[in-house]
Design an enzyme around this catalytic site. Structure first.
Site, PDB file in Angstrom:
ATOM      1  N   SER A  73       0.802  -1.223   0.000  1.00  0.00           N
ATOM      2  CA  SER A  73       0.000   0.000   0.000  1.00  0.00           C
ATOM      3  C   SER A  73       0.836   1.276   0.000  1.00  0.00           C
ATOM      4  CB  SER A  73      -0.944   0.015   1.211  1.00  0.00           C
ATOM      5  OG  SER A  73      -0.210   0.146   2.416  1.00  0.00           O
ATOM      6  N   LYS A 154       0.842   4.523   6.857  1.00  0.00           N
ATOM      7  CA  LYS A 154       0.250   5.373   5.816  1.00  0.00           C
ATOM      8  C   LYS A 154       0.882   6.753   5.887  1.00  0.00           C
ATOM      9  CE  LYS A 154      -2.830   2.105   4.941  1.00  0.00           C
ATOM     10  NZ  LYS A 154      -2.745   1.260   3.719  1.00  0.00           N
TER      11      LYS A 154
END
Length: 305
Positions: A73, A154
């Protein structure tokens, strides 16, 4: 009475015998010293191991910790994958936030997923053997990272008090009505180069809106909010473990983790503050390095003895 003069050979024999005895005694003394050194080393080794493990635990708890990147990701900023390939291991600074500054736009952070979050980026392999599970847990305490489905990595896009939405006519995320500059974005082949739009979100104080750099292969604040309302995708600042600073493994990937501010606003800490955590981490690691050198030196002397 007739005096018999000692023969010349007897004196030489006595001196030779005395010399041999001295050599034997010297050899015995050296042997006793070696035995004493060996015994001392093996008595001290458990103490050295306990101290080293204790220091490693304290450093990881309060200063910095290594985390494994298990998913894709955050490509290509951070390389992640599951076995048999080898994902990045990153050093996460646990000092900066809460002491010097707060998470800012552009920071790559590791955080504990909120209760509403479901990890859809990867499925960690659970050890079938309880012994293996025990040693994995023990290894995580001293710096051997394993994948954890409750932890995420993230990039911070917006912070409390800001409004985020997507997208403008150039398919860019907007914060407070202004498009972001995101040079770190990665468009994975086969997943398109256009990101899905999402509803406008007003971020409360104490929360973060986060996205993955691999924008079309990341379950982040957008994905987690689906069917739960936009607020469900936000991350409480208190859930943040720390800031990803450096890729430490594999060696071919040694580099810092970029924190380009997509809002192009100097919200981060001053330069001297950014250097403090690194200095504190080096200071904390120094005793461990000294202990490891001492252990290696004693092992080397023990093998030679």
């Amino acid at each position: 009475m007739v005096d018999v003069a000692p023969s010349p050979g007897s004196s030489d024999e006595d001196s030779s015998r005395a010399s041999d005895e001295e050599k034997i005694e010297a050899w015995r003394q050296r042997a006793r010293k070696k035995e004493k050194k060996k015994g001392s080393f093996w008595r001290e080794l458990p103490v050295l191991i306990v101290v080293a493990v204790g220091l490693a635990f304290l450093i990881q708890t309060f200063l910095a910790r290594v985390y494994m990147i298990p998913s894709e990701s955050m490509e290509q900023t951070l390389h992640g994958c599951t076995s048999p390939c080898f994902g990045d291991r990153v050093l996460v600074d646990k000092v900066t936030y809460g002491i010097f500054t707060d998470p800012a736009p552009g920071d790559v952070v590791v955080f504990h997923g909120p209760d509403a979050w479901i990890n859809q980026d990867f499925a960690p392999a659970e050890p079938s053997n309880p012994v293996v599970g025990f040693f994995q847990g023990l290894g995580s305490l001293v710096g051997v990272p394993t994948a954890n489905k409750e932890d995420f990595v993230k990039r911070v896009i917006a912070v409390g008090g800001q409004t985020v939405s997507c997208c403008d006519d150039q398919n860019r995320v907007m914060v407070d009505g202004k498009p972001l500059d995101e040079p770190y974005l990665y468009w994975e082949p086969g997943r398109g180069t256009s990101q899905d739009s999402f509803a406008e979100v007003k971020i409360p104080e104490g929360y973060l809106f986060v996205l993955g750099d691999n924008r079309n292969d990341s379950c982040d604040s957008r994905c987690q909010a689906r069917d739960k309302g936009p607020q469900a995708g936000l991350v409480p600042v208190e859930n943040v473990v720390g800031k990803a600073r450096v890729i430490v493994l594999p060696p071919s990937r040694w580099q810092g983790v970029g924190d380009h501010n997509p809002q192009v606003v100097a919200l981060g800490a001053p330069a001297w503050q950014s250097a403090v955590p690194l200095g504190m981490g080096l200071l904390g690691a120094w005793p461990v390095l000294l202990l490891s050198r001492r252990v290696r030196a004693r092992l080397f002397r023990a093998r030679r003895g």
